[in-house]
Design a protein around this motif. Structure first.
Motif, short mmCIF file in Angstrom:
data_model
loop_
_atom_site.label_atom_id
_atom_site.label_comp_id
_atom_site.label_asym_id
_atom_site.label_seq_id
_atom_site.Cartn_x
_atom_site.Cartn_y
_atom_site.Cartn_z
N PRO A 1 -4.71 39.87 -2.16
CA PRO A 1 -4.42 40.44 -3.63
C PRO A 1 -2.77 39.96 -3.90
CG PRO A 1 -5.49 42.24 -2.36
CD PRO A 1 -5.24 41.06 -1.36
N LEU A 2 -2.62 39.40 -5.21
CA LEU A 2 -1.30 39.02 -5.60
C LEU A 2 -0.65 39.99 -6.34
CD1 LEU A 2 -2.10 35.31 -5.88
CD2 LEU A 2 -1.06 36.33 -4.07
N PRO A 3 0.53 40.23 -6.27
CA PRO A 3 1.61 41.12 -7.39
C PRO A 3 1.23 40.19 -8.60
CG PRO A 3 2.76 40.68 -5.49
CD PRO A 3 1.53 39.83 -5.20
N LYS A 4 1.17 40.97 -9.72
CA LYS A 4 0.96 40.46 -11.06
C LYS A 4 1.60 39.33 -11.33
CE LYS A 4 -2.52 43.00 -12.88
NZ LYS A 4 -3.76 42.40 -13.26
N PRO A 5 3.26 39.37 -11.08
CA PRO A 5 3.74 38.03 -11.46
C PRO A 5 3.59 36.76 -10.78
CG PRO A 5 5.52 39.85 -11.35
CD PRO A 5 3.93 40.50 -10.56
N ARG A 6 2.82 37.00 -9.36
CA ARG A 6 2.41 35.93 -8.72
C ARG A 6 0.91 35.18 -9.15
NH1 ARG A 6 4.88 32.11 -5.82
NH2 ARG A 6 3.89 31.55 -3.82
N LEU A 7 0.47 36.27 -9.38
CA LEU A 7 -1.05 36.01 -10.11
C LEU A 7 -0.80 35.22 -11.25
CD1 LEU A 7 -4.10 36.18 -10.18
CD2 LEU A 7 -3.89 38.27 -11.59
N ALA A 8 -0.08 35.43 -12.13
CA ALA A 8 0.29 34.81 -13.48
C ALA A 8 0.65 33.44 -13.14
CB ALA A 8 1.47 35.59 -14.15
N ALA A 9 1.65 33.11 -12.12
CA ALA A 9 1.79 31.81 -11.74
C ALA A 9 0.63 31.00 -11.29
CB ALA A 9 2.97 32.08 -10.55
N LEU A 10 0.05 31.74 -10.47
CA LEU A 10 -1.40 30.93 -9.97
C LEU A 10 -2.43 30.95 -11.03
CD1 LEU A 10 -3.32 30.40 -7.72
CD2 LEU A 10 -4.14 32.44 -7.75
N LEU A 11 -2.37 31.47 -12.00
CA LEU A 11 -3.22 31.36 -13.38
C LEU A 11 -2.78 30.09 -14.11
CD1 LEU A 11 -4.68 34.67 -14.61
CD2 LEU A 11 -5.58 33.27 -12.78
N ALA A 12 -1.28 30.18 -14.07
CA ALA A 12 -0.73 29.00 -14.76
C ALA A 12 -1.03 27.61 -14.20
CB ALA A 12 0.78 29.12 -14.95
N GLY A 13 -1.30 27.66 -12.71
CA GLY A 13 -1.46 26.53 -12.17
C GLY A 13 -2.94 26.13 -11.80
N SER A 14 -3.63 27.10 -12.32
CA SER A 14 -5.18 26.64 -12.25
C SER A 14 -5.70 26.08 -13.42
CB SER A 14 -5.84 28.10 -12.23
OG SER A 14 -5.36 28.58 -10.82
#
Length: 426
Positions: free
Chosen positions: A296-309
């Motif tokens: 699981p990723l903290p929300k800010p890290r998840l946001a960065a992952l989605l931006a790179g997906s």
């Protein structure tokens, strides 16, 4: 204490609100943040808000001090948080989670009866969160808002989780919660129908869906991709629980089909849950090199992952009742991030994706359809861009969490003003 006037620690004109959500988290955590957003919105309108929660796996409450007598508390932004030392998580078995639900309900009941709150918000699941609200209603006449995030026992019964005696008991508790609540908030129209079936006055039921955090997710976020992803490999991300209800075996079957076809796509599963160890073992045994797991990723890290997906993936077990009775918050994250969405779902999610359109719905449980759709999108950057732009536009137009939070606050304020039984000592 008269309604509309705070008790000790507040100022005139606001309400004393007790917000019960066992799984509360700030955006620093890796789980849903709806209760954080709603509590913050209530506080911004001048109300004194106390959030009572447990220790949920992946959550970050914003508190870091020691527990004393099984609790700790402090300010988190503009509201107060009381955290009980009751651990709970998707990786636990049914019995352990049931015990955690009961312990939290007991501690929250004591808090609900400790002072004359103007209104209590009880956010389910778990359904047992209704017990403290009902106790305060009976002892003090305190009005409460019952929020249905997942309809229980409808979903456990549909999945054959538990037993008929347990479902019967949960039915009676849901009846009591819906009939005694001053207002009911449901996350979808289907959930609103279950509230009415449990005896809620239809005029007291409001639909306030999950919203999109347009500041946390979006084109303004710097992208990040994990090491497993090759530079030019499209990423299709599933971010959410890995439990029985999520039906993630479908993604393993789709990954096998994509590998056989040589499709240049990586499936990335982010999260935790009771099924994750088995899923990882089966993926390794099948040699699914095009599928990766992340914690699981903290929300800010998840946001960065989605931006790179390149694609967001929505998946649930092929249970017909899921079509109208679920409202996954991960779908809102994908839309806010401007990702085209592929969802193995019918009903509400399929209708939402057809608007724009901003994604593609495939038949629940149908791996060839899911794999074919993912492969087609992986091969079409222009189509991905068009669907993604429509996704962000829909998030802005329909799902801005700030607007939905204002609607939620109106329901809570209306419930506090509802005539009811006179206040009596606890």
């Amino acid at each position: 204490m008269a309604r509309g006037v705070r008790g000790s620690g507040g100022s005139a004109g606001g309400l004393e609100v007790l917000y019960l959500h066992q799984h509360f988290s700030t955006p620093a955590g890796a789980t849903g943040t709806r209760s954080f957003a709603m509590a913050r919105a209530l506080a911004a309108r001048g109300h004194a808000v106390t959030v009572a929660c447990g220790r949920y796996a992946g959550a970050e409450t914003g508190l870091d001090g020691p527990f004393r007598s099984g609790r700790r508390e402090g300010r988190v932004g503009a509201f107060r948080v009381v955290e009980f030392a009751v651990s709970c998580g998707n990786a636990q078995g049914l019995a352990a989670r049931a015990g955690a639900f009961a312990r939290y309900a007991a501690r929250a009941s004591a808090l609900a009866l400790s002072r004359p709150w103007d209104v209590v918000v009880a956010s389910s699941t778990p359904l047992s969160v209704a017990l403290p609200a009902l106790a305060a209603r009976r002892a003090r006449g305190t009005p409460f808002v019952f929020e249905i995030r997942d309809p229980w026992p409808e979903l456990p019964r549909a999945m054959r989780v538990g037993s008929p005696p347990l479902w019967f008991a949960m039915d009676r508790l849901a009846d009591a919660a819906c009939r005694n609540a001053a207002a009911v908030v449901a996350l979808s129209e289907g959930m609103a129908e279950t509230a009415a079936a449990h005896g809620a006055d239809p005029s007291s039921v409001s639909v306030v869906p999950n919203g999109a955090d347009l500041d946390l997710f979006g084109p303004q976020i710097v992208p990040w991709r994990p090491e497993a992803a090759r530079p030019h490999e499209p990423l299709a991300v599933y971010a959410g629980a890995h439990g029985r209800a999520n039906g993630l075996d479908l993604l393993l079957r789709a990954a096998a089909l994509l590998r056989a076809e040589g499709a240049p796509l990586r499936l990335l599963l982010v999260g935790e849950g009771s099924e994750k160890p088995r899923l990882m073992a089966e993926a390794a045994a099948a040699g699914l090199a095009n599928l990766s797991f992340l914690d699981p990723l903290p929300k800010p890290r998840l946001a960065a992952l989605l931006a790179g997906s390149q694609i967001g993936v929505q998946c649930l077990a092929p249970v017909p009742e899921f079509a109208e009775w679920t409202a996954p918050n991960k779908l809102m994250d994908y839309l806010a991030a401007g990702l085209p969405v592929v969802a193995a779902l019918g009903g509400r999610a399929a209708r939402l994706l057809a608007d724009g359109p901003c994604g593609i719905a495939t038949p629940p449980g149908h791996a060839p359809a899911l794999a074919g759709t993912l492969a087609a999108l992986a091969a079409s950057p222009a189509r991905r861009a068009a669907l993604g732009a429509a996704a962000r536009a829909q998030a802005v137009r329909r799902w801005d969490r700030r607007l939905l939070a204002a609607r939620f606050c109106g329901v809570v304020e209306g419930a506090a003003a509802t005539p009811g039984a006179a206040r009596v000592p606890a």
